[in-house]
Design an enzyme around this catalytic site. Sequence first.
Site, PDB file in Angstrom:
ATOM      1  N   ASP A  54       0.831  -1.206   0.000  1.00 58.41           N
ATOM      2  CA  ASP A  54       0.000   0.000   0.000  1.00 58.41           C
ATOM      3  C   ASP A  54       0.866   1.256   0.000  1.00 58.41           C
ATOM      4  OD1 ASP A  54      -2.400  -1.408   0.125  1.00 58.41           O
ATOM      5  OD2 ASP A  54      -2.264  -1.600   2.304  1.00 58.41           O
ATOM      6  N   ASP A 156      -2.556  14.887  20.838  1.00 57.79           N
ATOM      7  CA  ASP A 156      -1.458  14.750  19.864  1.00 57.79           C
ATOM      8  C   ASP A 156      -1.840  15.282  18.489  1.00 57.79           C
ATOM      9  OD1 ASP A 156      -0.035  13.588  21.842  1.00 57.79           O
ATOM     10  OD2 ASP A 156       0.262  11.647  20.848  1.00 57.79           O
ATOM     11  N   THR A 167      -9.317   1.972   7.074  1.00 61.10           N
ATOM     12  CA  THR A 167      -8.674   0.744   7.549  1.00 61.10           C
ATOM     13  C   THR A 167      -7.194   0.949   7.881  1.00 61.10           C
ATOM     14  OG1 THR A 167      -8.464   0.210   5.202  1.00 61.10           O
ATOM     15  CG2 THR A 167     -10.215  -0.907   6.405  1.00 61.10           C
ATOM     16  N   ASN A 170      -6.487   5.441  10.843  1.00 62.80           N
ATOM     17  CA  ASN A 170      -7.786   5.619  11.505  1.00 62.80           C
ATOM     18  C   ASN A 170      -8.192   4.404  12.336  1.00 62.80           C
ATOM     19  OD1 ASN A 170     -10.656   6.806  11.707  1.00 62.80           O
ATOM     20  ND2 ASN A 170     -10.999   4.856  10.646  1.00 62.80           N
TER      21      ASN A 170
HETATM   22  P1  NAP Z   1       3.944   2.408   6.946  1.00 57.25           P
HETATM   23  O1  NAP Z   1       4.097   3.070   8.272  1.00 57.25           O
HETATM   24  O2  NAP Z   1       5.069   1.660   6.378  1.00 57.25           O
HETATM   25  O3  NAP Z   1       2.683   1.388   6.953  1.00 57.25           O
HETATM   26  C1  NAP Z   1       1.556   1.453   7.660  1.00 57.25           C
HETATM   27  C2  NAP Z   1       0.737   0.194   7.379  1.00 57.25           C
HETATM   28  O4  NAP Z   1      -0.564   0.611   6.899  1.00 57.25           O
HETATM   29  C3  NAP Z   1       1.275  -0.746   6.284  1.00 57.25           C
HETATM   30  O5  NAP Z   1       1.096  -2.073   6.697  1.00 57.25           O
HETATM   31  C4  NAP Z   1       0.426  -0.400   5.078  1.00 57.25           C
HETATM   32  O6  NAP Z   1       0.282  -1.494   4.141  1.00 57.25           O
HETATM   33  C5  NAP Z   1      -0.901  -0.148   5.750  1.00 57.25           C
HETATM   34  N1  NAP Z   1      -1.879   0.624   4.972  1.00 57.25           N
HETATM   35  C6  NAP Z   1      -1.699   1.713   4.185  1.00 57.25           C
HETATM   36  N2  NAP Z   1      -2.864   2.119   3.669  1.00 57.25           N
HETATM   37  C7  NAP Z   1      -3.806   1.270   4.123  1.00 57.25           C
HETATM   38  C8  NAP Z   1      -5.207   1.171   3.943  1.00 57.25           C
HETATM   39  N3  NAP Z   1      -5.889   2.049   3.201  1.00 57.25           N
HETATM   40  N4  NAP Z   1      -5.871   0.176   4.587  1.00 57.25           N
HETATM   41  C9  NAP Z   1      -5.223  -0.695   5.368  1.00 57.25           C
HETATM   42  N5  NAP Z   1      -3.900  -0.646   5.583  1.00 57.25           N
HETATM   43  C10 NAP Z   1      -3.200   0.319   4.968  1.00 57.25           C
HETATM   44  O7  NAP Z   1       3.488   3.544   5.918  1.00 57.25           O
HETATM   45  P2  NAP Z   1       3.101   3.380   4.399  1.00 57.25           P
HETATM   46  O8  NAP Z   1       3.217   1.960   3.959  1.00 57.25           O
HETATM   47  O9  NAP Z   1       3.823   4.467   3.687  1.00 57.25           O
HETATM   48  O10 NAP Z   1       1.528   3.751   4.451  1.00 57.25           O
HETATM   49  C11 NAP Z   1       1.095   5.050   4.751  1.00 57.25           C
HETATM   50  C12 NAP Z   1      -0.053   4.943   5.696  1.00 57.25           C
HETATM   51  O11 NAP Z   1       0.375   4.419   6.941  1.00 57.25           O
HETATM   52  C13 NAP Z   1      -0.699   6.234   6.079  1.00 57.25           C
HETATM   53  O12 NAP Z   1      -1.596   6.683   5.101  1.00 57.25           O
HETATM   54  C14 NAP Z   1      -1.359   5.883   7.403  1.00 57.25           C
HETATM   55  O13 NAP Z   1      -2.714   5.515   7.226  1.00 57.25           O
HETATM   56  C15 NAP Z   1      -0.623   4.661   7.889  1.00 57.25           C
HETATM   57  N6  NAP Z   1      -0.084   4.874   9.233  1.00 57.25           N
HETATM   58  C16 NAP Z   1      -0.532   4.063  10.209  1.00 57.25           C
HETATM   59  C17 NAP Z   1      -0.125   4.259  11.512  1.00 57.25           C
HETATM   60  C18 NAP Z   1      -0.685   3.386  12.566  1.00 57.25           C
HETATM   61  O14 NAP Z   1      -1.463   2.490  12.228  1.00 57.25           O
HETATM   62  N7  NAP Z   1      -0.351   3.598  13.829  1.00 57.25           N
HETATM   63  C19 NAP Z   1       0.775   5.277  11.845  1.00 57.25           C
HETATM   64  C20 NAP Z   1       1.232   6.086  10.791  1.00 57.25           C
HETATM   65  C21 NAP Z   1       0.786   5.890   9.485  1.00 57.25           C
HETATM   66  P3  NAP Z   1       1.540  -2.126   3.342  1.00 57.25           P
HETATM   67  O15 NAP Z   1       2.203  -3.015   4.342  1.00 57.25           O
HETATM   68  O16 NAP Z   1       0.926  -2.885   2.220  1.00 57.25           O
HETATM   69  O17 NAP Z   1       2.409  -0.965   2.908  1.00 57.25           O
END
Ligand code: NAP
Length: 270
Positions: A54, A156, A167, A170
């Site tokens: 993603d 925060d 998903t 959020n």
């Molecule tokens: P990352 O920090 O490497 O990955 C965050 C995780 O979120 C990865 O497992 C990614 O999938 C997954 N993900 C991204 N979009 C998703 C979606 N629409 N539905 C379900 N899972 C999703 O960052 P990244 O890979 O660059 O992804 C950016 C996203 O990370 C941001 O948009 C934000 O939503 C998310 N994020 C999550 C947290 C948290 O959950 N605490 C904190 C910061 C950011 P893949 O493994 O396939 O890359």
Amino acid sequence: MVKKETRIINVFSNEDAYSKKTEDLLRQKLQKSGFYVPREFSPEAELIVSIGGDGSFLRTLHKYDFPDIPFLGINTGHLGFFEELYPDQLDQFIFMYKQGRYEIQNLKTVKAEVKDGDKIVEYKGLNEVVIIGDRTRTIHLNISIGESFIERFSGDGIVVSTPAGSTAYNYSLGGSIVDPRLSILQITPIAPMNTTAYRSFTSSVVLPQELYVRVNPEHQDSNTCMIVVDGMEHKHDDIKEIILEFSDTIVKLMRFENYDFWNKVKTKFL
Ligand code: NAP
Ligand code: MN
């Protein structure tokens, strides 16, 4: 004789070896099937294939500024919520694609108009826009929904999530999973404070498409705020106001037979 039109497909992958290998294989297979796969991004392409997870899909989307071309994701070992296929399904993909046996899932995007000093900067996100303090400082945000002032948030930060992003961050924050057929934005707090000094909503609030969100940060010891869009950080030093609402841009994702949003949720989360 009429010359047959060249059918162009863009193929991109992230840097890992398995993704690169899959990219090379797919390029060969597509060219053998009569498609042209350019080395550089072509705006004339009928499809963009993103190989990775993603995160790499989101980075490709931003790099080419949300092109009006359908995307197909091929997952090489990450969560892969946006990805539809695995690398062992390349032949199956080409077979079904040529027969037009697919559907396009339309995903809405969120936009943030940021007034920083006398500049206005606009961001667009598929997952979300996060407003968060710089380093570990508490942030205070005056939040209005439509014309009504709602709360002075302290904590925060906040996440303004689309259905597609529901998903992602959020969900980790306790927000609800939203079916992407619905047009709603969700404001989810990150560590909201609730004391006799500060009062903030502790759950997500869900808004209809026609309302916008206005955020006026209250600057105390630091004026710096981070705007994080789909995981990409932008630092701002003097934000007066942020207006968030759905943007007109739609992201088109290719889905094949048997795709079902809730089945995808189940297989990725339970
Ligand atoms: P990352 O920090 O490497 O990955 C965050 C995780 O979120 C990865 O497992 C990614 O999938 C997954 N993900 C991204 N979009 C998703 C979606 N629409 N539905 C379900 N899972 C999703 O960052 P990244 O890979 O660059 O992804 C950016 C996203 O990370 C941001 O948009 C934000 O939503 C998310 N994020 C999550 C947290 C948290 O959950 N605490 C904190 C910061 C950011 P893949 O493994 O396939 O890359
Ligand atoms: Mn990732």
